[in-house]
Design an enzyme around this catalytic site. Structure first.
Site, short mmCIF file in Angstrom:
data_model
loop_
_atom_site.label_atom_id
_atom_site.label_comp_id
_atom_site.label_asym_id
_atom_site.label_seq_id
_atom_site.Cartn_x
_atom_site.Cartn_y
_atom_site.Cartn_z
N HIS A 132 50.88 -24.57 108.15
CA HIS A 132 50.30 -23.89 106.98
C HIS A 132 49.02 -24.53 106.47
CE1 HIS A 132 53.89 -21.37 106.09
NE2 HIS A 132 54.52 -22.37 106.67
N LYS B 243 46.57 -19.32 90.98
CA LYS B 243 47.03 -20.04 92.17
C LYS B 243 47.03 -21.52 91.83
CE LYS B 243 43.43 -18.14 94.42
NZ LYS B 243 43.90 -17.65 95.71
N ARG B 244 47.61 -22.36 92.69
CA ARG B 244 47.51 -23.79 92.47
C ARG B 244 46.05 -24.20 92.28
NH1 ARG B 244 52.25 -27.00 92.97
NH2 ARG B 244 50.78 -28.69 92.63
N LYS C 11 40.08 -24.29 96.66
CA LYS C 11 40.26 -22.93 96.16
C LYS C 11 39.14 -22.53 95.20
CE LYS C 11 45.34 -23.20 96.61
NZ LYS C 11 45.75 -22.13 97.53
N THR D 265 48.45 -15.52 100.04
CA THR D 265 49.37 -14.39 99.98
C THR D 265 49.17 -13.64 98.66
OG1 THR D 265 51.03 -15.98 99.25
CG2 THR D 265 51.18 -15.22 101.53
N LYS E 265 49.08 -9.46 97.38
CA LYS E 265 49.80 -8.89 96.23
C LYS E 265 48.84 -8.12 95.32
CE LYS E 265 52.83 -12.88 96.58
NZ LYS E 265 53.03 -14.27 96.13
C1 26Q Z 1 53.89 -32.87 102.13
C2 26Q Z 1 54.28 -34.19 102.14
C3 26Q Z 1 54.54 -34.88 100.95
C4 26Q Z 1 54.43 -34.19 99.74
C5 26Q Z 1 54.04 -32.86 99.73
C6 26Q Z 1 53.77 -32.21 100.93
C7 26Q Z 1 53.36 -30.79 100.90
C8 26Q Z 1 54.07 -29.89 100.11
C9 26Q Z 1 53.72 -28.57 100.06
C10 26Q Z 1 52.31 -30.31 101.66
C11 26Q Z 1 51.95 -28.96 101.61
C12 26Q Z 1 52.66 -28.08 100.81
C13 26Q Z 1 52.34 -26.66 100.68
C14 26Q Z 1 51.43 -26.02 101.37
C15 26Q Z 1 51.15 -24.61 101.14
O1 26Q Z 1 51.64 -23.99 100.19
N1 26Q Z 1 50.33 -24.00 101.99
C16 26Q Z 1 49.99 -22.58 101.82
O2 26Q Z 1 50.88 -21.83 102.63
C17 26Q Z 1 50.71 -20.44 102.38
C18 26Q Z 1 51.79 -19.72 103.16
O3 26Q Z 1 51.50 -19.77 104.53
C19 26Q Z 1 49.32 -20.01 102.76
O4 26Q Z 1 49.17 -18.65 102.41
C20 26Q Z 1 48.27 -20.84 102.03
O5 26Q Z 1 46.98 -20.53 102.50
C21 26Q Z 1 48.55 -22.32 102.24
O6 26Q Z 1 47.68 -23.11 101.45
#
Ligand code: 26Q
Length: 809
Positions: A359, A549-550, A555, A657, A661
């Site tokens: 991702h 969004k976050r 972004k 995503t 929406k």
């Molecule tokens: C990893 C290790 C330690 C702590 C946190 C993490 C961590 C947690 C969550 C790393 C990444 C995430 C989340 C990533 C994420 O939300 N990516 C998004 O995924 C969506 C679904 O595929 C995409 O639409 C977005 O573009 C992408 O940013």
């Protein structure tokens, strides 16, 4: 589920369902309906609905068993579910029945719905995707289990204090959770640490600590209730809740240490959606839920099939990013150490069973763990990783890789302090590795996975993301759903692709009028919410321009804010012009340790305060930062949006995503050629989306060949004025230097290309203004968006996974 319509008289008999609710209220909650509080009705409503769901659930499970079907297992650290009542009612086709039953007691379903807390067991896109996928799996009648962690505190609640983000714990379980079922019989011991000792032919791992993983199940209802699948979240408990000897010796805290250690595993969601925290507890959480899930999968397979070698025929395990990558050595460990398979045979079974979704390409978000930490916590897994690595590196050498490529392929990063690379581990342990949008998948092949891709050229494939049209159209926007149904019938409810029947109506003035009426009504509802919660008044006839969004630098909320400042300047300098009234709506959480993201939130609030109280803009511009953005807020805001901001630096947003929406709800997109925006453009047509800025190739080229943001800024009067205003404290008179560093970053390196894209973005915004003045053309474009984004249904995405990766359709 049958509902009595009652005799044709003024006496309304209670429906069967109504009687069910009353029975539940009395016998399960222990309340007289005369004394019941709203919360009692809330619980009774869910319990009664749940009873209907349970029957389908049991039937689905039996059917899977009788058909000896292959099951899909979706392993994810995050499930960003939101509320379930409306979703379950709507998918069971029981919304009207529930409304009537409650109305008979003078109760309003929407008031009951508001009592449900958001299940926010995720950060953002990745977690929300997992929730959409679970719903689509049930809708497509695919036997599937979601596996994750039952966090006691999910995503933090965001409060805005004097413009700053403050994080508070969210206690979503405070009043219990009527959707879940604890399965004490489905529990596993999960070990950490200790040592590996030889044992005849094989080895034994003697962990130093153990905790128990206990399954907690939530039913997931598909559209029309055809199938109900299981979301299985793991909770932790100590093997020995209390050390009595320690307690009796007076060490009251030490006696409870095991309890605390177990509870801490499932206590909090790491609130970062990139730049991994790298803390031991995170790795413990990853292993805890992955090991419990893999053990559960293997146990179920042995129980039903008896032969571990047929696992790939009966189970498909999808890893949602690298967070469950330890599934690869854990499955190997069970196959070799517990089931007694040869390493080579086990490796083939492992690869055929597992697949992995990537991702992100952001280097700081790629998970790696310090080798000494990994080895201390999971000594047997470290041995297995070394064994896998030696196999892979031998294959690489045979394929003619030089030392540099071998170093890139290795599961261990040897460049500094040695680290285990979770992405490489997932890649080699899987038969399929997919990206989440076409551009993202191509970039995976060219960048992070270039060497692995050369070695295994058929492994990477694309599965463009999707969203469930039940939650993100039918449930969040019933007005629009009705208007569409009146126009083209209800086939689109079963197949979002059928929305394309709307294309012939794009220029129909009457249909355009209906669409506009619904949008305005949704804007009135949102304006009402914002007035009540924030005290800001919005004009529902203004253009609602939304970025939710976050908060992350890539972004580019900052680009949007700088453009907002530029527009504010322009309106004040040229009040005589025909400005289009705009409302800029922002929402999103910042990771607690992400300094610049938190500063962006403060800036949005500083700009809002100044602009909203300036009489010289005459209501032409309003800025709001909506606190505590979450799934439920998204469901309110998206139906009310006219313009969707999808403005990431090209090449950095894997898919997005939210973009899907908004388009599904009739907003136009202003966006870069990034992630799924590109595919949205391909489907809605170039005339119905507003694209600006550098392409991913151009961004890469600029970064490689030297880019001088200062020169760009100096050549743009609008940009330099806006930047100086922010940097010099126009919006922060109480602390004039507050934004000097943030803006200085744009002058000095501008990694995210805000300056490079500014003029193009500002011009695109003025082109939007011009479009807005032509109401008929705007409506036609909105309709063409709705009509052509049915392809972004997660049903389509899941059908592709099922056909190409899991082989279950
Ligand atoms: C990893 C290790 C330690 C702590 C946190 C993490 C961590 C947690 C969550 C790393 C990444 C995430 C989340 C990533 C994420 O939300 N990516 C998004 O995924 C969506 C679904 O595929 C995409 O639409 C977005 O573009 C992408 O940013």
């Amino acid at each position: 589920m049958a509902s009595d319509s009652g005799p044709a008289s003024h006496i309304v008999l209670p429906s069967e369902f109504d009687r069910h609710i009353i029975r539940v209220l009395r016998h399960r909650i222990g309340k007289d309906e005369r004394a019941a509080k709203l919360h009692d009705w809330y619980n009774a409503s869910i319990f009664a609905l749940r009873d209907e769901i349970i029957d389908r659930w049991i039937a689905s499970t039996r059917r899977t068993h009788d058909e000896n079907a292959k099951r899909v297992y979706y392993l994810s650290m995050e499930f960003l579910i939101g509320r379930l009542l409306r979703d379950a009612l709507s998918n069971m086709g029981m919304t009207a029945e529930m409304e009537q039953a409650l109305a008979a007691h003078g109760l309003d379903l929407s008031a009951i719905e508001e009592l449900e807390p958001d299940a926010a067991l995720g950060n953002g896109g990745l977690g929300r995707l997992a929730a959409c996928f679970m719903e689509s799996l049930a809708t497509l009648d695919i036997p599937a289990y979601g596996y994750g962690i039952r966090y006691v505190n999910g995503m933090f609640r965001q409060r805005i204090d004097d413009g700053w983000q403050v994080e508070l714990p969210e206690t979503w379980l405070a009043h219990g959770n009527p959707w879940e079922f604890e399965r004490l019989e489905s529990s596993y011991r999960i070990g950490f640490g200790g040592e590996v000792v030889a044992d005849g032919e094989g080895v034994i791992w003697n962990p130093a600590e153990q905790v128990e993983a206990i399954a907690v199940d939530t039913p997931v209802v598909g559209w029309r209730g055809r199938r109900v699948n299981t979301l299985r979240l793991w909770s932790a408990s100590p093997l020995d809740p209390i050390q009595l000897d320690a307690f009796n010796a007076g060490d009251h805290f030490g006696a409870l240490a095991e309890q605390v250690r177990a509870e801490s595993l499932v206590r909090v969601l790491y609130p970062a959606d990139s730049s991994p925290a790298g803390q031991e507890l995170r790795l413990r959480q990853e292993y805890f839920f992955t090991a419990a899930s893999i053990q559960d999968i293997v146990r179920r397979h042995i129980q039903y099939d008896g032969d571990i070698r047929t696992l790939p025929e009966k189970a498909a395990i999808q890893l949602n990013d690298t967070h469950p990558s330890v599934a690869v050595p854990e499955l190997m460990r069970l196959l070799v150490d517990a089931q007694g398979l040869e390493f080579n045979d086990a490796w083939e079974i492992c690869k055929q069973t597992i697949s992995y979704t990537n991702h992100t390409l952001l280097p700081e978000a790629l998970e790696t763990w310090p080798l000494p930490l990994f080895e201390r916590l999971l000594p047997r897994h470290m041995q297995i990783i070394y064994a896998i690595n030696s196999r892979i590196l031998r294959e690489a050498r045979k394929a003619g890789c030089d030392a540099e490529r071998i170093a890139a392929i290795s599961l261990i990063d040897e460049s500094g302090e040695r680290r285990v690379r979770m992405a490489n581990l997932a890649f080699v342990g899987a038969h399929s590795v997919n990206g989440v949008a076409a551009l993202h998948t191509e970039l995976m092949k060219e960048t992070v996975f270039a060497d692995l891709h050369q070695l295994y050229p058929t492994r990477i494939n694309n599965k463009t993301n999707g969203v469930t049209p039940r939650r993100w159209l039918q449930q969040c926007n019933p007005g629009l759903t009705d208007v569409i149904r009146d126009a083209i019938g209800d086939a689109f409810l079963n197949d979002a692709g059928k929305l394309s029947d709307l294309n012939v109506l794009a220029d129909d003035p009457q249909f355009g009028e209906h669409i506009a009426e619904v949008k305005r009504a949704n804007k009135v509802v949102l304006a009402d919410y914002i007035r009540k919660t924030m005290g800001v008044r919005l004009d529902p006839d203004a253009l609602f321009d939304v970025q939710i969004k976050r908060i992350h630098e890539y972004k580019r909320q900052l680009l949007n804010l700088i453009e907002t400042v530029a527009l504010y300047d322009q309106i004040r300098s040229h009040p005589e012009r025909d400005w289009v009234p705009r409302v800029k709506i922002f929402g999103g959480k910042a990771a607690s340790s992400y300094h610049n993201a938190k500063l962006v939130i403060k800036l949005a609030n500083d700009i809002a305060r100044r602009v909203n109280s300036d009489p010289s803009v005459g209501g032409l511009l309003k800025v709001v930062f909506v606190p505590n953005y979450n799934v439920s807020l998204a469901e309110r805001i998206i139906p009310a949006a006219d313009l969707s901001e999808q403005i990431s630096t090209a090449g950095m947003e894997a898919s997005g995503t939210g973009n899907m929406k908004f388009a599904l709800n009739g907003a136009l997109t202003i966006g870069t050629l990034d992630g799924a925006n590109i595919e949205i453009k391909d489907r809605v047509g170039d005339e119905n989306i507003v694209i600006f800025g550098l392409t991913a190739d151009e961004v890469a080229e600029k970064r490689a060949n030297g880019y001088d943001p200062r020169a760009v800024i100096e050549s743009s009067r609008e940009l330099s004025q806006a930047l100086s205003a922010v940097a010099s404290g126009v919006f922060s008179p109480d602390d004039p230097h507050r934004y000097a560093g943030l803006i200085g970053g744009i002058y000095d390196h501008d990694w995210f290309m805000c300056a490079a894209d500014f003029d193009s973005y500002a011009a695109a915004q003025r082109a939007i203004d011009a479009r807005w003045e032509d109401k008929a053309a705007w409506r036609a474009a909105a309709i063409r968006n709705i009509a052509n984004v049915g392809w972004f249904s997660s049903d389509r995405t899941i059908a592709e996974y099922a056909r190409d990766i899991w082989k279950v359709l």
